[in-house]
Design a protein around this motif. Structure first.
Motif, mmCIF file in Angstrom:
data_model
loop_
_atom_site.group_PDB
_atom_site.id
_atom_site.type_symbol
_atom_site.label_atom_id
_atom_site.label_comp_id
_atom_site.label_asym_id
_atom_site.label_seq_id
_atom_site.Cartn_x
_atom_site.Cartn_y
_atom_site.Cartn_z
ATOM 1 N N HIS A 113 16.078 11.846 76.142
ATOM 2 C CA HIS A 113 15.164 11.387 74.732
ATOM 3 C C HIS A 113 13.956 11.123 75.078
ATOM 4 C CE1 HIS A 113 19.243 11.071 74.210
ATOM 5 N NE2 HIS A 113 19.479 10.952 72.819
ATOM 6 N N TYR A 114 13.617 10.676 76.256
ATOM 7 C CA TYR A 114 12.581 10.658 76.382
ATOM 8 C C TYR A 114 11.534 11.027 77.716
ATOM 9 C CZ TYR A 114 14.198 6.235 74.602
ATOM 10 O OH TYR A 114 15.081 5.500 73.492
ATOM 11 N N TRP A 115 10.210 11.157 77.594
ATOM 12 C CA TRP A 115 9.506 12.022 78.683
ATOM 13 C C TRP A 115 8.086 11.186 78.907
ATOM 14 C CZ3 TRP A 115 11.199 16.712 79.912
ATOM 15 C CH2 TRP A 115 13.058 17.402 79.538
ATOM 16 N N GLY A 116 8.119 11.911 80.129
ATOM 17 C CA GLY A 116 6.539 11.677 80.328
ATOM 18 C C GLY A 116 6.120 12.385 80.182
ATOM 19 N N GLN A 117 4.284 11.821 80.684
ATOM 20 C CA GLN A 117 3.098 13.364 80.440
ATOM 21 C C GLN A 117 3.054 14.267 80.624
ATOM 22 O OE1 GLN A 117 1.435 13.083 77.465
ATOM 23 N NE2 GLN A 117 3.310 11.713 77.408
ATOM 24 N N GLY A 118 3.691 14.419 82.637
ATOM 25 C CA GLY A 118 3.674 15.356 83.680
ATOM 26 C C GLY A 118 2.822 14.761 84.301
ATOM 27 N N THR A 119 3.405 15.716 85.646
ATOM 28 C CA THR A 119 1.906 15.263 87.019
ATOM 29 C C THR A 119 1.844 17.147 87.226
ATOM 30 O OG1 THR A 119 1.758 15.073 89.277
ATOM 31 C CG2 THR A 119 3.574 15.090 88.409
ATOM 32 N N GLN A 120 0.798 17.663 87.690
ATOM 33 C CA GLN A 120 0.447 18.886 88.331
ATOM 34 C C GLN A 120 0.731 18.838 89.095
ATOM 35 O OE1 GLN A 120 -0.602 21.783 85.995
ATOM 36 N NE2 GLN A 120 -0.137 23.213 88.210
ATOM 37 N N VAL A 121 1.493 19.837 89.634
ATOM 38 C CA VAL A 121 2.439 20.857 91.579
ATOM 39 C C VAL A 121 1.167 21.551 91.201
ATOM 40 C CG1 VAL A 121 3.982 21.367 92.403
ATOM 41 C CG2 VAL A 121 3.971 19.698 91.558
ATOM 42 N N THR A 122 0.377 21.937 92.190
ATOM 43 C CA THR A 122 0.038 23.844 92.378
ATOM 44 C C THR A 122 0.067 23.976 94.199
ATOM 45 O OG1 THR A 122 -1.826 23.080 90.924
ATOM 46 C CG2 THR A 122 -2.156 25.262 92.457
#
Length: 125
Positions: A113-122
């Motif tokens: 139901h709840y989500w973060g904005q995300g963090t990029q992994v490269t």
């Protein structure tokens, strides 16, 4: 309402490691199943790992089994994703998710139901 903030992403070489963190605020998630998902450019968001509220039951996508470890610290309202032996195909935006209410771990996006904005992994080759 729950606010999730991911951190720990970055650029790493093939074979390297990263540890992602997801800090929850606004309401405790200590009784909530939590999960990590990822989305690569042009692809759908996919399940990576899930953990139950107490941290003793887990599920992993086949592509990350043996390399990634999900854990949680309910006292800190934080969930972690330790990523080892990273591969270029692990490159994606990684999202943390929380489910309202209890239960075990869940692999479906629709269960959360709840989500973060995300963090990029490269991961570079």
């Amino acid at each position: 309402q729950v606010r999730l903030v991911e951190s720990g992403g970055g650029l790493v070489q093939t074979g390297g490691s990263l540890r992602l963190s997801c800090a929850a605020s606004g309401r405790t998630v200590s009784a909530s199943p939590m999960g990590w998902f990822r989305q690569a450019p042009g692809k759908e968001r996919e399940f990576v790992a899930g953990i139950n509220w107490s941290g003793d039951r887990f599920s992993y996508a086949d592509s990350v089994k043996g390399r990634f470890t999900i854990s949680r610290d309910n006292a800190k309202n934080t969930v972690y994703l330790q990523m080892n032996s990273l591969k270029p195909e692990d490159t994606a935006l990684y999202y943390c998710a929380a489910r309202a209410g209890g239960g075990s771990y869940y692999t479906s996006l629709n269960a959360y139901h709840y989500w973060g904005q995300g963090t990029q992994v490269t991961v570079s080759s």
